[in-house]
Design a protein around this motif. Structure first.
Motif, PDB file in Angstrom:
ATOM      1  N   LYS A   3       0.836  -1.201   0.000  1.00 27.71           N
ATOM      2  CA  LYS A   3       0.000   0.000   0.000  1.00 27.71           C
ATOM      3  C   LYS A   3       0.867   1.246   0.000  1.00 27.71           C
ATOM      4  O   LYS A   3       0.591   2.211  -0.712  1.00 27.71           O
ATOM      5  CB  LYS A   3      -0.901   0.037   1.250  1.00 27.71           C
ATOM      6  N   ILE A  37      -5.384   5.261  -0.191  1.00 27.24           N
ATOM      7  CA  ILE A  37      -4.706   3.959  -0.245  1.00 27.24           C
ATOM      8  C   ILE A  37      -3.963   3.699   1.065  1.00 27.24           C
ATOM      9  O   ILE A  37      -3.993   2.586   1.600  1.00 27.24           O
ATOM     10  CB  ILE A  37      -3.729   3.899  -1.446  1.00 27.24           C
ATOM     11  N   GLU A  38      -3.287   4.716   1.594  1.00 27.98           N
ATOM     12  CA  GLU A  38      -2.537   4.551   2.851  1.00 27.98           C
ATOM     13  C   GLU A  38      -3.440   4.138   4.002  1.00 27.98           C
ATOM     14  O   GLU A  38      -3.065   3.336   4.848  1.00 27.98           O
ATOM     15  CB  GLU A  38      -1.813   5.847   3.221  1.00 27.98           C
ATOM     16  N   ILE A  44      -4.788  -6.175   0.115  1.00 29.24           N
ATOM     17  CA  ILE A  44      -4.040  -5.654  -1.022  1.00 29.24           C
ATOM     18  C   ILE A  44      -4.466  -6.339  -2.314  1.00 29.24           C
ATOM     19  O   ILE A  44      -4.379  -5.763  -3.389  1.00 29.24           O
ATOM     20  CB  ILE A  44      -2.519  -5.788  -0.784  1.00 29.24           C
ATOM     21  N   PHE A  47      -6.552  -4.499  -4.779  1.00 28.34           N
ATOM     22  CA  PHE A  47      -5.989  -3.483  -5.661  1.00 28.34           C
ATOM     23  C   PHE A  47      -5.992  -3.921  -7.115  1.00 28.34           C
ATOM     24  O   PHE A  47      -5.812  -3.105  -8.003  1.00 28.34           O
ATOM     25  CB  PHE A  47      -4.562  -3.110  -5.244  1.00 28.34           C
TER      26      PHE A  47
END
Length: 194
Positions: A3, A37-38, A44, A47
């Protein structure tokens, strides 16, 4: 990719777009997507799912496609194209205090400055002070920042930071022992005492 790596790429794109003098809303979209995103708490693996990415607040379809490409391949064609528009050393100018995207763009466009060394020479010869919006003050502060940057190692450990750690005493040692691989820094009220 993690990330943090994906968020870093999005921030990098925002910086390049700012240098390119793109639409401020587009720049902000990349910055907001990096933050989203952070702070994303999901897996994950999501994504690589464009639909799941689009459901994350702050990420639109266009940026979702780029994140999907990043997650799947580890690279991004859009970033490569953007990066090709600028010299590689220009991003190191962002590390100097007082220089933002507008000033760096002006330095690059008017004086063809694309590195710290070139900026230092231009400051010393007075070319920077002649630019509109710069003047002697900016030129002098840039020279000071350049001198400090050349003397400062990449990971500077100041005496002031060490004094802060001593004041925190047992708490600092306990945290340092628990988190050997993590960078620790004193923040908040203790930081402001120096």
């Amino acid at each position: 990719m993690t990330k943090e790596e994906i968020a870093g790429v999005l921030e990098h794109i925002a910086t390049l777009l700012e240098l390119k003098n793109e639409n401020p809303f587009k720049i902000r979209a990349y910055t907001n997507a990096a933050r989203a995103i952070e702070t994303f708490g999901g897996n994950i693996a999501n994504f690589q799912d464009e639909e799941a990415l689009s459901k994350i607040p702050g990420i639109g379809k266009s940026i979702a496609l780029k994140i999907k490409e990043l997650a799947a391949t580890g690279s991004l064609k859009y970033l490569e194209e953007l990066s090709a528009e600028f010299p590689s050393g220009i991003l190191e100018l962002f590390s100097l205090p007082g220089l933002g995207a507008k000033k760096i763009k002006a330095l690059h466009d008017k004086l063809q400055i694309s590195s710290i060394e070139q900026l230092q020479k231009a400051c010393e010869t007075g070319r920077v002070a002649e630019l509109p919006g710069f003047g002697q003050t900016t030129s002098k502060s840039s020279v000071i920042s350049l001198r400090n940057a050349s003397r400062t190692p990449a990971h500077f450990n100041s005496g002031r930071s060490q004094r802060k750690r001593k004041r925190c005493g047992p708490i600092w040692r306990h945290m340092a022992a628990l988190c050997r691989s993590v960078w620790l820094e004193v923040i908040g009220g203790e930081r402001n005492r120096t």
